[in-house]
Design a protein around this motif. Structure first.
Motif, PDB file in Angstrom:
ATOM      1  N   ARG A 243      25.250  33.080  46.992  1.00 45.73           N
ATOM      2  CA  ARG A 243      26.429  33.794  47.060  1.00 45.73           C
ATOM      3  C   ARG A 243      26.791  34.910  45.891  1.00 45.73           C
ATOM      4  NH1 ARG A 243      31.178  32.224  46.522  1.00 45.73           N
ATOM      5  NH2 ARG A 243      32.038  33.206  48.608  1.00 45.73           N
ATOM      6  N   VAL A 244      27.512  35.763  46.170  1.00 46.22           N
ATOM      7  CA  VAL A 244      28.209  36.703  45.051  1.00 46.22           C
ATOM      8  C   VAL A 244      29.608  36.359  44.630  1.00 46.22           C
ATOM      9  CG1 VAL A 244      28.935  38.973  45.018  1.00 46.22           C
ATOM     10  CG2 VAL A 244      26.867  38.809  46.292  1.00 46.22           C
ATOM     11  N   VAL A 245      29.619  36.094  43.447  1.00 45.53           N
ATOM     12  CA  VAL A 245      30.906  35.886  42.613  1.00 45.53           C
ATOM     13  C   VAL A 245      31.376  36.819  41.624  1.00 45.53           C
ATOM     14  CG1 VAL A 245      29.763  34.238  40.895  1.00 45.53           C
ATOM     15  CG2 VAL A 245      32.023  33.995  41.312  1.00 45.53           C
ATOM     16  N   ARG A 246      32.370  37.176  41.381  1.00 42.58           N
ATOM     17  CA  ARG A 246      32.816  38.232  40.671  1.00 42.58           C
ATOM     18  C   ARG A 246      33.518  37.363  39.476  1.00 42.58           C
ATOM     19  NH1 ARG A 246      33.588  43.507  41.639  1.00 42.58           N
ATOM     20  NH2 ARG A 246      33.225  44.350  43.757  1.00 42.58           N
ATOM     21  N   THR A 247      33.328  38.182  38.278  1.00 38.57           N
ATOM     22  CA  THR A 247      34.043  37.356  36.943  1.00 38.57           C
ATOM     23  C   THR A 247      35.011  38.360  36.586  1.00 38.57           C
ATOM     24  OG1 THR A 247      31.897  38.126  35.640  1.00 38.57           O
ATOM     25  CG2 THR A 247      32.138  35.811  36.486  1.00 38.57           C
ATOM     26  N   GLY A 248      35.923  37.940  35.723  1.00 34.74           N
ATOM     27  CA  GLY A 248      36.578  39.209  35.106  1.00 34.74           C
ATOM     28  C   GLY A 248      37.432  38.596  33.774  1.00 34.74           C
ATOM     29  N   VAL A 249      37.993  39.292  32.953  1.00 34.75           N
ATOM     30  CA  VAL A 249      38.772  38.939  31.923  1.00 34.75           C
ATOM     31  C   VAL A 249      40.182  39.477  31.983  1.00 34.75           C
ATOM     32  CG1 VAL A 249      38.885  39.293  29.382  1.00 34.75           C
ATOM     33  CG2 VAL A 249      36.675  39.169  30.395  1.00 34.75           C
ATOM     34  N   TYR A 250      41.022  38.351  32.043  1.00 31.42           N
ATOM     35  CA  TYR A 250      42.419  38.553  32.423  1.00 31.42           C
ATOM     36  C   TYR A 250      43.253  37.840  31.242  1.00 31.42           C
ATOM     37  CZ  TYR A 250      40.153  39.579  36.794  1.00 31.42           C
ATOM     38  OH  TYR A 250      39.423  40.066  37.872  1.00 31.42           O
ATOM     39  N   PRO A 251      43.626  38.195  29.969  1.00 29.37           N
ATOM     40  CA  PRO A 251      44.065  37.474  29.234  1.00 29.37           C
ATOM     41  C   PRO A 251      45.661  37.438  29.675  1.00 29.37           C
ATOM     42  CG  PRO A 251      43.875  40.024  28.338  1.00 29.37           C
ATOM     43  CD  PRO A 251      43.134  39.478  29.481  1.00 29.37           C
ATOM     44  N   ILE A 252      46.111  36.181  29.626  1.00 28.54           N
ATOM     45  CA  ILE A 252      47.267  35.925  29.987  1.00 28.54           C
ATOM     46  C   ILE A 252      48.347  36.094  29.061  1.00 28.54           C
ATOM     47  CG2 ILE A 252      47.417  33.534  28.925  1.00 28.54           C
ATOM     48  CD1 ILE A 252      49.058  32.711  31.443  1.00 28.54           C
ATOM     49  N   GLY A 253      49.501  36.774  29.486  1.00 33.49           N
ATOM     50  CA  GLY A 253      50.603  37.330  28.360  1.00 33.49           C
ATOM     51  C   GLY A 253      51.741  36.815  28.301  1.00 33.49           C
ATOM     52  N   MET A 458      51.168  44.451  16.921  1.00 31.06           N
ATOM     53  CA  MET A 458      50.881  43.538  17.940  1.00 31.06           C
ATOM     54  C   MET A 458      51.922  43.623  19.048  1.00 31.06           C
ATOM     55  SD  MET A 458      50.097  40.169  15.470  1.00 31.06           S
ATOM     56  CE  MET A 458      51.591  40.182  14.243  1.00 31.06           C
ATOM     57  N   MET A 459      53.175  43.934  19.087  1.00 29.37           N
ATOM     58  CA  MET A 459      54.111  44.152  20.153  1.00 29.37           C
ATOM     59  C   MET A 459      53.420  45.330  21.060  1.00 29.37           C
ATOM     60  SD  MET A 459      56.541  41.929  20.213  1.00 29.37           S
ATOM     61  CE  MET A 459      57.607  42.946  21.157  1.00 29.37           C
ATOM     62  N   ALA A 460      52.782  46.316  20.696  1.00 26.93           N
ATOM     63  CA  ALA A 460      52.212  47.304  21.629  1.00 26.93           C
ATOM     64  C   ALA A 460      51.373  46.503  22.612  1.00 26.93           C
ATOM     65  CB  ALA A 460      51.614  48.321  21.052  1.00 26.93           C
ATOM     66  N   VAL A 461      50.436  45.522  22.094  1.00 27.55           N
ATOM     67  CA  VAL A 461      49.496  44.931  22.892  1.00 27.55           C
ATOM     68  C   VAL A 461      50.056  43.970  23.718  1.00 27.55           C
ATOM     69  CG1 VAL A 461      47.591  43.318  22.650  1.00 27.55           C
ATOM     70  CG2 VAL A 461      47.589  45.130  20.708  1.00 27.55           C
ATOM     71  N   LEU A 462      50.998  43.304  23.442  1.00 27.55           N
ATOM     72  CA  LEU A 462      51.802  42.470  24.242  1.00 27.55           C
ATOM     73  C   LEU A 462      52.437  42.903  25.406  1.00 27.55           C
ATOM     74  CD1 LEU A 462      53.465  39.672  21.666  1.00 27.55           C
ATOM     75  CD2 LEU A 462      51.250  39.801  23.118  1.00 27.55           C
ATOM     76  N   ARG A 463      53.130  44.123  25.083  1.00 26.50           N
ATOM     77  CA  ARG A 463      53.653  44.931  26.322  1.00 26.50           C
ATOM     78  C   ARG A 463      52.463  45.602  27.334  1.00 26.50           C
ATOM     79  NH1 ARG A 463      57.225  47.139  21.937  1.00 26.50           N
ATOM     80  NH2 ARG A 463      59.105  46.010  22.066  1.00 26.50           N
ATOM     81  N   ARG A 464      51.294  45.892  26.754  1.00 25.07           N
ATOM     82  CA  ARG A 464      50.386  46.463  27.520  1.00 25.07           C
ATOM     83  C   ARG A 464      49.780  45.213  28.466  1.00 25.07           C
ATOM     84  NH1 ARG A 464      48.311  49.079  23.652  1.00 25.07           N
ATOM     85  NH2 ARG A 464      46.480  47.429  23.205  1.00 25.07           N
ATOM     86  N   ASN A 465      49.528  44.079  27.773  1.00 22.58           N
ATOM     87  CA  ASN A 465      49.175  42.851  28.586  1.00 22.58           C
ATOM     88  C   ASN A 465      50.131  41.920  28.677  1.00 22.58           C
ATOM     89  OD1 ASN A 465      46.492  44.222  28.029  1.00 22.58           O
ATOM     90  ND2 ASN A 465      45.855  43.151  26.260  1.00 22.58           N
ATOM     91  N   SER A 466      51.086  42.028  29.688  1.00 24.88           N
ATOM     92  CA  SER A 466      52.258  41.158  29.785  1.00 24.88           C
ATOM     93  C   SER A 466      51.685  40.302  30.920  1.00 24.88           C
ATOM     94  CB  SER A 466      53.425  42.090  30.305  1.00 24.88           C
ATOM     95  OG  SER A 466      53.079  42.286  31.789  1.00 24.88           O
ATOM     96  N   LEU A 467      52.740  39.218  30.973  1.00 23.31           N
ATOM     97  CA  LEU A 467      52.210  38.277  32.079  1.00 23.31           C
ATOM     98  C   LEU A 467      52.396  38.919  33.467  1.00 23.31           C
ATOM     99  CD1 LEU A 467      52.197  35.061  32.642  1.00 23.31           C
ATOM    100  CD2 LEU A 467      54.576  35.236  32.775  1.00 23.31           C
TER     101      LEU A 467
END
Length: 482
Positions: A243-253, A458-467
């Motif tokens: 099978r083909v399976v994709r993987t990805g990085v999704y840091p939860i925010g 750090m706040m700039a990162v949190l806003r960029r990678n929000s929930l």
């Protein structure tokens, strides 16, 4: 690699990109997790996952399937649905044997320790693994009964590694994705699980596997390439087990603006008034963790003791508040952790306390988010030092709760997933008490200008990678927008 298989894999990748979005665009979202959040008004949700999933379901419409938390004398069973607006909730009761083997057994006595690099604590049995597969099959039955052809399924965490395989055996061809909130260990560590090959094969029945960090994704990829005769395809997809399976990085925010609002308690809040009175002008160090060996609680207590040893002038003017709600209290290992922490807290307080000062406050209880966020805002230091963690939202919530005019400092384990994003925190090795002690002193001595600069970064990162970004990126990729 066989050219026919490779060509088939590339064709499948093109089909995913071109056709699956049209198929899934009108379908519902089916969320599957070990537990579900309440959907009735007035009942609080717990943590970022619940908030993100509920928001997605409210927007798209769909079904959330999970364990009710109840043990049934009538055996494992699927209960009638509940509905609130666009959201439907489907819960399952477990038989005692299923709870013991699936939840207490394989999930939390075998998988959890290995995923957190604690293989020596893992306890494996074939009967527990059979129970794990049986409950994954039960979840699959609930999903299959509710599934329409255009629906997409989003599973969560290590409890459901076998869900996709169970669904594929039923002939289900819908888009299936899973997000792992835990770390994924290096191949040699993962292979300490006797059924590692079965688990990897089952995981590859998903169309998309999401990880918190790039190192987690690379660890899985390395296992598949080296141990499962897998092959890397364009777009970082994998060809494995046919099978083909994709993987990805999704840091939860987290939702930063909502947390900052919650961090401002009502003027007449009695609990915060009591905290202010008891702390006075003392600097406050706060930690909030489930009672779990992966959180490094004992090591943290020893590091705080080292800090008090090395900084005599700070005694009487610093208070460490450790909040540790009970976790899996019916598991012997967790009872032992609780007893050990109680002993250590008593020993440290006995050594350093004065008539008017208790250096370490250890609370073995939970608090609602409406209380925790103001506590974070009051704290001068957020001490987040897990031995290993998938992400650790406490670190992000602490930063988001801070007053940007006079922010506190985050001291963060380099082995928490959050360390990949919050590089402006004071990063420490949780195994080194001297390093943590030095970081605490540095945080307490840090000038306001530096605290503001670090917090803003750090706040700039949190806003960029929000929930919201976490949720939308994962679902977009699952539906074929990658």
């Amino acid at each position: 690699m066989d050219e026919t298989i490779f060509g088939r894999a590339l064709t499948e990748l093109r089909d995913v990109a071109a056709g699956s979005l049209a198929q899934a665009e009108t379908g519902r979202l089916i969320v599957v997790s070990n537990r579900v959040a309440p959907i009735e008004e007035g009942q609080p949700t717990a943590g970022g996952l619940a908030a993100g999933v509920l928001d997605a379901l409210q927007t798209m419409g769909g079904l959330w399937i999970g364990w009710s938390g109840e043990i049934s004398a009538e055996g494992s069973r699927i209960l009638p649905e509940k509905q609130k607006g666009k959201i439907r909730l489907q819960t399952l009761d477990f038989a005692e044997a299923d709870y013991q083997q699936y939840y207490r057994g394989f999930a939390n006595s075998a998988l959890w320790p290995v995923l957190h690099y604690r293989s020596a604590l893992a306890r494996f049995s074939r009967s527990d693994y059979a129970g794990y597969r049986r409950v994954n099959e039960l979840f699959a039955n609930a999903v299959a009964d509710a599934l329409a052809p255009q629906d997409v399924v989003w599973a969560h965490d290590y409890h459901l590694l076998g869900l996709a395989a169970a669904l594929r055996e039923k002939g289900i061809t819908n888009r299936l994705g899973i997000f792992l909130h835990t770390p994924f260990p290096a191949a040699a560590v993962f292979m300490t699980i006797p059924v590692h090959a079965d688990l990897a094969r089952a995981l590859c029945q998903y169309d998309l596997i999401g990880f918190q960090t790039e190192s987690d994704r690379r660890a899985f990829e390395d296992y598949v390439l080296r141990e499962a005769d897998g092959h890397l395809l364009p777009g970082r997809a994998l060809m494995a087990f046919g099978r083909v399976v994709r993987t990805g990085v999704y840091p939860i925010g987290v939702q930063t603006e909502e947390i900052r609002e919650q961090a401002e308690p009502p003027a007449d809040c009695p609990q915060m008034a009591r905290l202010h009175r008891s702390i006075g002008e003392s600097k406050l160090i706060i930690s909030v963790d489930r009672l779990d060996y992966s959180k490094g609680l004992n090591e943290r207590f020893l590091a705080y003791e080292r800090f008090l040893e090395q900084n005599e002038s700070r005694r009487g003017s610093v208070t460490f508040l450790q909040i540790a709600p009970p976790s899996r209290s019916d598991v012997e290992t967790y009872r032992e952790i609780r007893l050990e922490l109680e002993r250590e807290a008593g020993r440290i307080n006995g050594r350093f306390a004065e008539l008017d000062w208790t250096p370490l406050r250890y609370l073995n209880k939970g608090f609602a988010r409406q209380m925790l966020m103001p506590m974070y805002a009051r704290a001068d230091i957020g001490l987040v030092t897990p031995m290993r963690d998938g992400m650790n939202l406490v670190a992000k919530e602490f930063v988001a709760a801070q007053n940007p005019i006079d922010p506190g400092v985050l001291v963060l384990s380099q082995f928490a997933g959050a360390a990949c994003e919050l590089k402006a925190a004071l990063l420490v090795n949780p195994h080194d008490p001297d390093e943590i002690a030095a970081a605490l002193e540095r945080a307490l001595s840090m000038p306001l200008s530096e605290r503001r600069e670090r917090h803003a970064e750090m706040m700039a990162v949190l806003r960029r990678n929000s929930l919201t970004v976490w949720r939308d990126r994962f679902l977009g990729d699952l539906k074929g927008r990658a």
